[in-house]
Design a protein around this motif. Structure first.
Motif, PDB file in Angstrom:
ATOM      1  N   GLN A 169      85.049 -37.100  51.295  1.00 24.63           N
ATOM      2  CA  GLN A 169      84.208 -36.398  50.327  1.00 24.63           C
ATOM      3  C   GLN A 169      84.776 -36.404  48.910  1.00 24.63           C
ATOM      4  OE1 GLN A 169      85.793 -35.062  52.970  1.00 24.63           O
ATOM      5  NE2 GLN A 169      86.315 -32.909  52.676  1.00 24.63           N
ATOM      6  N   LEU A 175      85.208 -40.847  45.773  1.00 21.90           N
ATOM      7  CA  LEU A 175      84.641 -41.307  44.504  1.00 21.90           C
ATOM      8  C   LEU A 175      85.220 -40.545  43.328  1.00 21.90           C
ATOM      9  CD1 LEU A 175      80.884 -41.800  45.473  1.00 21.90           C
ATOM     10  CD2 LEU A 175      82.687 -43.535  45.301  1.00 21.90           C
ATOM     11  N   ASP A 226      88.875 -49.705  51.819  1.00 21.33           N
ATOM     12  CA  ASP A 226      88.327 -48.367  52.049  1.00 21.33           C
ATOM     13  C   ASP A 226      88.564 -47.975  53.503  1.00 21.33           C
ATOM     14  OD1 ASP A 226      86.785 -46.051  52.264  1.00 21.33           O
ATOM     15  OD2 ASP A 226      84.930 -47.193  52.523  1.00 21.33           O
ATOM     16  N   ASN A 258      73.825 -46.116  52.570  1.00 23.14           N
ATOM     17  CA  ASN A 258      74.596 -45.313  51.622  1.00 23.14           C
ATOM     18  C   ASN A 258      75.916 -44.866  52.246  1.00 23.14           C
ATOM     19  OD1 ASN A 258      74.785 -44.168  49.002  1.00 23.14           O
ATOM     20  ND2 ASN A 258      74.315 -42.144  49.828  1.00 23.14           N
ATOM     21  N   SER A 259      76.521 -45.771  52.991  1.00 22.76           N
ATOM     22  CA  SER A 259      77.835 -45.484  53.567  1.00 22.76           C
ATOM     23  C   SER A 259      78.864 -45.304  52.462  1.00 22.76           C
ATOM     24  CB  SER A 259      78.263 -46.636  54.476  1.00 22.76           C
ATOM     25  OG  SER A 259      78.471 -47.812  53.700  1.00 22.76           O
ATOM     26  N   LEU A 260      79.999 -44.737  52.810  1.00 22.46           N
ATOM     27  CA  LEU A 260      81.056 -44.592  51.810  1.00 22.46           C
ATOM     28  C   LEU A 260      81.524 -45.964  51.312  1.00 22.46           C
ATOM     29  CD1 LEU A 260      83.334 -41.631  52.935  1.00 22.46           C
ATOM     30  CD2 LEU A 260      82.242 -41.933  50.716  1.00 22.46           C
ATOM     31  N   GLU A 288      79.728 -48.641  50.972  1.00 22.20           N
ATOM     32  CA  GLU A 288      78.740 -49.122  50.001  1.00 22.20           C
ATOM     33  C   GLU A 288      78.819 -48.342  48.698  1.00 22.20           C
ATOM     34  OE1 GLU A 288      74.828 -50.332  52.318  1.00 22.20           O
ATOM     35  OE2 GLU A 288      75.887 -48.695  53.320  1.00 22.20           O
ATOM     36  N   GLN A 289      79.014 -47.044  48.795  1.00 21.77           N
ATOM     37  CA  GLN A 289      79.132 -46.228  47.578  1.00 21.77           C
ATOM     38  C   GLN A 289      80.322 -46.675  46.732  1.00 21.77           C
ATOM     39  OE1 GLN A 289      78.826 -41.902  48.084  1.00 21.77           O
ATOM     40  NE2 GLN A 289      77.895 -42.267  50.082  1.00 21.77           N
ATOM     41  N   ILE A 290      81.437 -46.932  47.399  1.00 19.92           N
ATOM     42  CA  ILE A 290      82.637 -47.351  46.670  1.00 19.92           C
ATOM     43  C   ILE A 290      82.428 -48.717  46.036  1.00 19.92           C
ATOM     44  CG2 ILE A 290      85.057 -48.022  46.957  1.00 19.92           C
ATOM     45  CD1 ILE A 290      85.277 -45.725  49.013  1.00 19.92           C
ATOM     46  N   ARG A 321      79.557 -50.031  45.061  1.00 21.53           N
ATOM     47  CA  ARG A 321      78.664 -49.849  43.910  1.00 21.53           C
ATOM     48  C   ARG A 321      79.397 -49.210  42.741  1.00 21.53           C
ATOM     49  NH1 ARG A 321      74.678 -48.383  48.003  1.00 21.53           N
ATOM     50  NH2 ARG A 321      75.161 -46.179  47.675  1.00 21.53           N
ATOM     51  N   HIS A 322      80.319 -48.307  43.058  1.00 15.35           N
ATOM     52  CA  HIS A 322      81.092 -47.612  42.026  1.00 15.35           C
ATOM     53  C   HIS A 322      82.076 -48.556  41.345  1.00 15.35           C
ATOM     54  CE1 HIS A 322      81.192 -43.483  40.701  1.00 15.35           C
ATOM     55  NE2 HIS A 322      82.503 -43.477  40.638  1.00 15.35           N
TER      56      HIS A 322
END
Length: 226
Positions: free
Chosen positions: A82, A85, A103, A124-126, A128-130, A132-133
């Motif tokens: 959590q 990011l 990751d 929207n897995s972690l 994938e979020q990382i 994209r970030h």
């Protein structure tokens, strides 16, 4: 090689010990160095305070997230899911450009206590979020589906476990696989692009819930196939 590890908990410490033993330089990143060293309480899962571990691992450097992102040629994100990011933002996104970022996190919901529930979502897995970030980094999802002490030493007398990984960059995945094979991994499966991280995170929850429900952290998954 210079290894940067985000996260001072058991995952980050175990990785650091293995990389040091293998002759690499290691820096562990934290939000606040003074606060981390001053803390005398165990974390949410009972890991002893960091300063006790540091006393026995003096070759591991402790820095801020920004220091660690600058330092690492390869960077592991091993914080609680959590805050992953936010830790990246504190470091500065540009510091990850053209680097391999592994990751190891999972999207766990601890609001209901232990064992945790799953907070992930398809697409929207972690992982994938990382990615994209960090559009200029090569993010590889790996080492999140079993205990870190097995990750760094997968020689189990019960059988050969399977290591899953996913990411968009094939060369980055090859380099992560080389690290894993250096630790003794023989069955490494590339699931595909970073979108497969959702399924890795979901399978990790099965591993985690079994661990808490059975007070055992020594199990691992294998895949029987022809």
């Amino acid at each position: 090689m210079k290894i940067g590890i985000f996260g001072t908990g058991m995952v980050g410490r175990t990785l650091a010990e293995r990389f040091i033993a293998d002759g690499h330089q290691v820096m562990i990143g934290t939000r606040n160095i003074e606060k981390t060293l001053a803390n005398t309480e165990p974390d949410l899962i009972g890991t002893p305070p960091y300063y006790q571990w540091q006393e026995n691992n003096v070759t591991v450097q402790l820095g801020t997230f920004a220091d660690t992102a600058n330092f690492g040629e390869m960077i592991f994100i091993s914080t609680f899911g959590q805050v992953a990011l936010h830790a990246i933002d504190l470091a500065g996104i540009e510091k990850f450009d053209r680097k391999i970022v592994i990751d190891t996190t999972n999207p766990l919901d601890l609001s209901g206590g232990i064992p945790p529930s799953f907070a992930g979502a398809i697409g929207n897995s972690l992982g994938e979020q990382i990615q994209r970030h960090l559009p200029q980094a090569q993010v590889v999802k790996a080492f999140n589906t079993l205990s870190m002490h097995i990750v760094v030493n997968p020689q189990l007398e019960e059988g050969v476990p399977v290591l899953l990984l996913a990411g968009n960059d094939k060369e980055a995945k090859v380099k992560v696989e080389e690290v894993a094979k250096g630790w003794g991994w023989k069955d490494v499966i590339d699931l595909g692009d970073i979108g497969e991280a959702f399924y890795m995170e979901a399978s990790a929850l099965l591993w985690i819930r079994y661990a808490f429900n059975n007070a055992s952290w020594t199990h691992a998954f294998s895949l029987l196939r022809k």
